[in-house]
Design a protein around this motif. Structure first.
Motif, PDB file in Angstrom:
ATOM      1  N   LEU A 319       0.831  -1.212   0.000  1.00  0.00           N
ATOM      2  CA  LEU A 319       0.000   0.000   0.000  1.00  0.00           C
ATOM      3  C   LEU A 319       0.862   1.257   0.000  1.00  0.00           C
ATOM      4  CD1 LEU A 319      -2.878   1.053   0.050  1.00  0.00           C
ATOM      5  CD2 LEU A 319      -2.819   0.966   2.551  1.00  0.00           C
ATOM      6  N   VAL A 320       1.967   1.240   0.739  1.00  0.00           N
ATOM      7  CA  VAL A 320       2.884   2.379   0.741  1.00  0.00           C
ATOM      8  C   VAL A 320       3.467   2.608  -0.652  1.00  0.00           C
ATOM      9  CG1 VAL A 320       5.146   3.171   1.549  1.00  0.00           C
ATOM     10  CG2 VAL A 320       3.486   2.282   3.186  1.00  0.00           C
ATOM     11  N   ALA A 321       3.914   1.531  -1.302  1.00  0.00           N
ATOM     12  CA  ALA A 321       4.509   1.648  -2.634  1.00  0.00           C
ATOM     13  C   ALA A 321       3.502   2.148  -3.663  1.00  0.00           C
ATOM     14  CB  ALA A 321       5.074   0.296  -3.063  1.00  0.00           C
ATOM     15  N   ASP A 322       2.269   1.669  -3.561  1.00  0.00           N
ATOM     16  CA  ASP A 322       1.243   2.047  -4.541  1.00  0.00           C
ATOM     17  C   ASP A 322       0.683   3.446  -4.299  1.00  0.00           C
ATOM     18  OD1 ASP A 322       1.556  -0.441  -5.687  1.00  0.00           O
ATOM     19  OD2 ASP A 322      -0.192  -1.325  -4.688  1.00  0.00           O
ATOM     20  N   THR A 323       0.650   3.865  -3.042  1.00  0.00           N
ATOM     21  CA  THR A 323      -0.026   5.123  -2.688  1.00  0.00           C
ATOM     22  C   THR A 323       0.919   6.318  -2.646  1.00  0.00           C
ATOM     23  OG1 THR A 323      -1.622   3.878  -1.360  1.00  0.00           O
ATOM     24  CG2 THR A 323      -1.502   6.263  -1.002  1.00  0.00           C
ATOM     25  N   LEU A 324       2.037   6.172  -1.949  1.00  0.00           N
ATOM     26  CA  LEU A 324       2.897   7.327  -1.702  1.00  0.00           C
ATOM     27  C   LEU A 324       3.816   7.623  -2.888  1.00  0.00           C
ATOM     28  CD1 LEU A 324       3.817   6.886   2.072  1.00  0.00           C
ATOM     29  CD2 LEU A 324       1.804   7.926   1.011  1.00  0.00           C
ATOM     30  N   THR A 325       3.199   7.945  -3.998  1.00  0.00           N
ATOM     31  CA  THR A 325       3.947   8.375  -5.172  1.00  0.00           C
ATOM     32  C   THR A 325       4.325   9.842  -5.027  1.00  0.00           C
ATOM     33  OG1 THR A 325       1.933   9.032  -6.341  1.00  0.00           O
ATOM     34  CG2 THR A 325       2.655   6.735  -6.595  1.00  0.00           C
ATOM     35  N   GLU A 326       5.197  10.321  -5.883  1.00  0.00           N
ATOM     36  CA  GLU A 326       5.607  11.726  -5.823  1.00  0.00           C
ATOM     37  C   GLU A 326       4.408  12.651  -6.006  1.00  0.00           C
ATOM     38  OE1 GLU A 326       8.729  14.811  -8.022  1.00  0.00           O
ATOM     39  OE2 GLU A 326       8.887  12.643  -8.344  1.00  0.00           O
ATOM     40  N   ASP A 327       3.505  12.283  -6.914  1.00  0.00           N
ATOM     41  CA  ASP A 327       2.320  13.104  -7.148  1.00  0.00           C
ATOM     42  C   ASP A 327       1.407  13.105  -5.929  1.00  0.00           C
ATOM     43  OD1 ASP A 327       0.458  14.586  -9.026  1.00  0.00           O
ATOM     44  OD2 ASP A 327      -0.811  12.854  -8.521  1.00  0.00           O
ATOM     45  N   TYR A 328       1.220  11.955  -5.300  1.00  0.00           N
ATOM     46  CA  TYR A 328       0.351  11.859  -4.116  1.00  0.00           C
ATOM     47  C   TYR A 328       0.904  12.705  -2.973  1.00  0.00           C
ATOM     48  CZ  TYR A 328      -2.501   9.783  -0.392  1.00  0.00           C
ATOM     49  OH  TYR A 328      -3.375   9.594   0.653  1.00  0.00           O
ATOM     50  N   ILE A 329       2.214  12.647  -2.765  1.00  0.00           N
ATOM     51  CA  ILE A 329       2.844  13.403  -1.679  1.00  0.00           C
ATOM     52  C   ILE A 329       2.642  14.905  -1.881  1.00  0.00           C
ATOM     53  CG2 ILE A 329       5.067  13.999  -0.635  1.00  0.00           C
ATOM     54  CD1 ILE A 329       5.907  11.071  -1.269  1.00  0.00           C
ATOM     55  N   LYS A 330       2.833  15.382  -3.096  1.00  0.00           N
ATOM     56  CA  LYS A 330       2.633  16.802  -3.386  1.00  0.00           C
ATOM     57  C   LYS A 330       1.190  17.208  -3.110  1.00  0.00           C
ATOM     58  CE  LYS A 330       6.239  17.233  -6.919  1.00  0.00           C
ATOM     59  NZ  LYS A 330       6.513  17.461  -8.348  1.00  0.00           N
ATOM     60  N   ARG A 331       0.254  16.368  -3.528  1.00  0.00           N
ATOM     61  CA  ARG A 331      -1.161  16.694  -3.352  1.00  0.00           C
ATOM     62  C   ARG A 331      -1.601  16.538  -1.898  1.00  0.00           C
ATOM     63  NH1 ARG A 331      -4.409  13.110  -6.928  1.00  0.00           N
ATOM     64  NH2 ARG A 331      -6.088  14.582  -6.457  1.00  0.00           N
ATOM     65  N   PHE A 332      -0.929  15.662  -1.146  1.00  0.00           N
ATOM     66  CA  PHE A 332      -1.199  15.514   0.281  1.00  0.00           C
ATOM     67  C   PHE A 332      -0.863  16.813   1.017  1.00  0.00           C
ATOM     68  CE2 PHE A 332       0.073  14.527   4.614  1.00  0.00           C
ATOM     69  CZ  PHE A 332      -0.870  13.608   5.048  1.00  0.00           C
ATOM     70  N   VAL A 333       0.322  17.358   0.737  1.00  0.00           N
ATOM     71  CA  VAL A 333       0.731  18.620   1.358  1.00  0.00           C
ATOM     72  C   VAL A 333      -0.178  19.756   0.899  1.00  0.00           C
ATOM     73  CG1 VAL A 333       2.617  20.289   1.583  1.00  0.00           C
ATOM     74  CG2 VAL A 333       3.115  17.832   1.615  1.00  0.00           C
TER      75      VAL A 333
END
Length: 427
Positions: A319-333
């Protein structure tokens, strides 16, 4: 002759030092009275300005210019270093402000650093923070699922970790900045959690340091920035290491409250320096060094245990590998940045409800901020007071109540009574 503020601002004076903000450089300049020479003054404005404003018989009348600047500084009054703000998320009269180093984002709109504010946003090395296209509620909830898959000794720790990660990128905008300490025996996964989840989701705004880092090094690195700090393996058995850890914890304590006192340090020159740290800290180690009462009300311990469940851990890794992509991290912040006003208000409501349930306003502030962050991953809305009371009423707060009841004296006695002292007898 009045000073033309087209090129610089006079910020005031303090103990023989005078402070200016050149608009071209964008960083506060400190000059003593006798340093108002041509070289230093051309840091503030180009030569042409001085030639036109202060002409002399043989070029520029530097003495007249020096006198004008010093007198103007006296009119403004004592310089306040707390007005200076570095990179990170902030709260201003204009609303939510994101300082990217070379520009500001004010309520979602790009702006120059010089805005109508009592605060000074200094130029700094740009950091990459994407404030556009924030995560939706459905997408944000995936991060909560990641935190829940860790092997916690208390289920609520998953919410606290998710909440800390949601609010840490906007720590400068918070009224209360909670810290967390991930602990557990060797092999429980505390370093993995800090490295693969916490550090990763913080992106470029996070500051990751190792155990040998000192309090002075942190102060000088953070400066005026509002950045989350992740401190792995903060261990130490010898007296010097323990002192270093206590100094770091002192820094974290000072950072908790926006209205708290500043940290004042002496220098070899005899002039005191004042620091105002605005960071959320995440610590990780086997043992927890935050044992004093002031630490326990500012640092929430999140305990991990070894459960031997390989299937659960494999699901977590996937789940970490599939979810925490560079795009996801930027959008999370970006989601946290957009929700600064909502998170601030929800933190107040959660804090009030938690304080009533636990019997401590300080504990309420700590838990309230973490829960506001966790709630922001499940809703875009302001929470009602009744809903906050209902949710908190369904949680088990016995451990927090116990910590609130125990005094330092009782904890010291308990520690002494439980200690085993080995004595070498005579042969």
């Amino acid at each position: 002759m009045p000073i033309d503020f087209e090129h610089f601002l006079c910020l005031g004076y303090d103990h023989g030092m005078f402070y200016y903000l050149p608009k071209s450089g964008g960083q506060v300049v400190e000059i003593s009275a006798d340093q108002h020479t041509s070289g230093h003054m051309m840091e503030l404005a180009p030569r042409q300005f001085w030639e036109i404003s202060y002409p002399g018989k043989q070029g520029i009348s530097w003495g007249t210019a020096q006198d004008a600047l010093i007198q103007e500084s006296y009119k403004i009054g004592i310089y306040d270093p707390d007005r200076v703000r570095g990179r990170g998320g902030w709260w201003d009269a204009a609303g939510a402000v994101l300082h990217l180093g070379d520009r500001l984002i004010v309520d979602g709109k790009a702006s120059e650093l010089s805005i109508d504010s009592k605060f000074i946003y200094e130029v700094a090395k740009p950091i990459r923070i994407n404030y556009e296209n924030p995560l939706t509620v459905t997408e944000a909830m995936e991060f909560s699922k990641i935190c829940e898959l860790l092997s916690w000794d208390r289920h609520i720790s998953a919410r606290f970790l998710a909440g800390w990660c949601a609010i840490a990128p906007i720590c400068g905008a918070l009224e209360w900045r909670p810290h967390i300490w991930i602990s557990g025996s060797a092999g429980a996964g505390k370093s993995w959690a800090l490295d693969k989840i916490v550090r990763r989701i913080m992106g470029d705004i996070g500051l990751s340091v190792q155990s040998a880092t000192t309090e002075a090094g942190l102060r000088q690195t953070i400066g005026h920035d509002a950045r989350p700090v992740m401190f792995d393996e903060i261990e130490g058995s010898d007296p010097r290491a323990q002192l270093r850890i206590q100094n770091v914890l002192e820094l974290a304590r000072q950072a908790s409250s926006e209205s708290g006192a500043s940290l004042i340090k002496g220098t070899i020159t005899g002039e005191a320096q004042t620091y105002k740290i605005r960071s959320c800290f995440a610590f990780s180690s086997i043992g927890v060094r935050a044992t004093s009462r002031p630490d326990e009300t500012r640092i929430t311990v999140l305990g991990l245990k070894i459960d031997g469940d390989r299937d659960r851990f494999n699901r977590l890794v996937s789940l970490v590998a599939d979810t925490l992509t560079e795009d996801y991290i930027k959008r999370f912040v970006a989601r946290s940045i957009r929700m600064i006003p909502i998170i601030r208000e929800n933190a107040r409501i959660f804090a009030s409800a938690a304080a009533a349930a636990i019997g401590s306003q300080r504990a309420g502030d700590q838990i309230g901020a973490l829960l506001a962050g966790a709630y922001s991953l499940h809703s875009d809305k302001f929470i009602t007071h009744n809903l906050a009371i209902d949710w908190i009423g369904r949680q088990d707060w016995r451990e927090h109540k116990h910590n609130n009841e125990d005094t330092d004296e009782l904890k010291c006695l308990a520690y002494l009574l439980q200690s085993i002292v080995k004595v070498q007898g005579k042969s």
